[in-house]
Design an enzyme around this catalytic site. Sequence first.
Site, short mmCIF file in Angstrom:
data_model
loop_
_atom_site.label_atom_id
_atom_site.label_comp_id
_atom_site.label_asym_id
_atom_site.label_seq_id
_atom_site.Cartn_x
_atom_site.Cartn_y
_atom_site.Cartn_z
N PRO A 1 0.79 -1.22 0.00
CA PRO A 1 0.00 0.00 0.00
C PRO A 1 0.82 1.28 0.00
CG PRO A 1 -0.95 -1.57 1.52
CD PRO A 1 0.32 -2.18 1.00
N ASN A 2 0.41 2.19 -0.84
CA ASN A 2 0.95 3.56 -0.95
C ASN A 2 2.31 3.67 -1.63
OD1 ASN A 2 -1.26 4.94 0.40
ND2 ASN A 2 -0.58 3.85 2.24
N ARG B 1 5.18 10.96 -2.24
CA ARG B 1 4.76 10.92 -0.83
C ARG B 1 5.95 11.17 0.09
NH1 ARG B 1 3.15 5.92 3.03
NH2 ARG B 1 4.65 4.81 1.75
N TYR C 1 10.92 9.21 2.27
CA TYR C 1 11.05 8.13 1.31
C TYR C 1 11.88 8.48 0.08
CZ TYR C 1 7.28 6.19 4.17
OH TYR C 1 6.54 5.72 5.23
N ASN D 1 8.46 -4.95 -0.32
CA ASN D 1 8.25 -3.85 0.60
C ASN D 1 6.75 -3.85 0.89
OD1 ASN D 1 7.79 -1.53 2.03
ND2 ASN D 1 9.15 -0.25 0.80
N ALA E 1 2.77 -0.51 5.07
CA ALA E 1 2.24 -0.64 6.43
C ALA E 1 1.78 -2.07 6.76
CB ALA E 1 1.10 0.34 6.64
N HIS F 1 3.40 -4.20 9.44
CA HIS F 1 3.14 -4.08 10.88
C HIS F 1 1.92 -4.87 11.34
CE1 HIS F 1 6.04 -1.02 10.07
NE2 HIS F 1 5.19 -0.26 9.43
N ASP G 1 1.38 -15.25 6.45
CA ASP G 1 1.09 -16.67 6.30
C ASP G 1 1.34 -17.15 4.88
OD1 ASP G 1 0.42 -16.81 8.95
OD2 ASP G 1 -1.74 -17.05 8.64
N GLU H 1 12.76 -8.61 2.83
CA GLU H 1 11.83 -7.52 3.13
C GLU H 1 12.62 -6.21 3.10
OE1 GLU H 1 9.99 -8.04 6.94
OE2 GLU H 1 8.89 -6.13 6.84
N HIS I 1 12.51 -1.99 3.69
CA HIS I 1 11.87 -0.75 4.12
C HIS I 1 12.79 0.41 3.77
CE1 HIS I 1 8.49 -2.61 5.99
NE2 HIS I 1 9.31 -3.51 6.50
N SER J 1 12.58 3.56 4.70
CA SER J 1 12.89 4.35 5.90
C SER J 1 13.34 3.43 7.02
CB SER J 1 11.65 5.13 6.34
OG SER J 1 10.62 4.23 6.73
N ARG K 1 11.23 5.42 13.87
CA ARG K 1 9.98 6.16 13.64
C ARG K 1 8.95 5.81 14.73
NH1 ARG K 1 8.21 5.63 7.63
NH2 ARG K 1 6.94 7.44 8.23
N ARG L 1 5.48 1.29 14.08
CA ARG L 1 6.28 0.77 12.96
C ARG L 1 7.39 -0.17 13.43
NH1 ARG L 1 4.53 4.05 8.60
NH2 ARG L 1 3.98 6.10 9.33
C1 DQA Z 1 7.74 1.59 4.56
C2 DQA Z 1 7.59 1.80 6.07
C3 DQA Z 1 6.15 1.56 6.51
O1 DQA Z 1 6.03 1.78 7.90
C4 DQA Z 1 5.22 2.51 5.79
O2 DQA Z 1 3.88 2.24 6.14
C5 DQA Z 1 5.41 2.48 4.31
C6 DQA Z 1 6.76 2.44 3.77
C7 DQA Z 1 9.17 1.94 4.08
O3 DQA Z 1 9.51 1.55 2.97
O4 DQA Z 1 9.92 2.62 4.78
O5 DQA Z 1 4.45 2.58 3.56
O6 DQA Z 1 7.51 0.23 4.26
#
Ligand code: DQA
Length: 149
Positions: A11-12, A19, A24, A75, A78, A81, A88, A99, A101, A103, A108, A112
């Site tokens: 997501p996002n 963003r 980021y 990645n 969110a 979390h 699963d 995985e 991330h 940031s 943070r 997170r």
């Molecule tokens: C993220 C960190 C997550 O906490 C956040 O919700 C994201 C981006 C990162 O790449 O730092 O959407 O996964």
Amino acid sequence: MRPYILLLNGPNLNRLGVRKPKIYGSVQLRDVISNVSQLAETIGVGVVDFQSNSEGALVDFLQEKGPESLGIIINPGALAHYGLSLRDCLEDLSRPTVEVHISNVHQREEFRHKLVLSDVVDGQVVGLGTFGYELAARYLLNLTDPAKN
Ligand code: DQA
């Protein structure tokens, strides 16, 4: 079909580069995909990428493409979390998985700090910006490079 790795974003992350650039960065998702694809290409590996804002769509995609893949870069956004169905699914697939991330989630907000995929991934790259995707790709490609194994 030629061998491939998966590059998944949750997501996002379609908003990458727009963003919160202070957190980021300004690199866009298409640039990340292109960079990882170029790297994989050097050893004849393809990259199948997918971004979704929906956990179910990520699980559907993983169930379809995961079993035949050489490995997975994810990645989860969110979902990292709280995304237990994603966790699963990765456990069920049992493919080499990194995985990422962008940031440093540990520096943070408290929510997170909990990463629910931790026990089902090979490793995590956290806080190194979009360079983290490249590091993850190098790890997976090194595992599968016939010249090195
Ligand atoms: C993220 C960190 C997550 O906490 C956040 O919700 C994201 C981006 C990162 O790449 O730092 O959407 O996964």
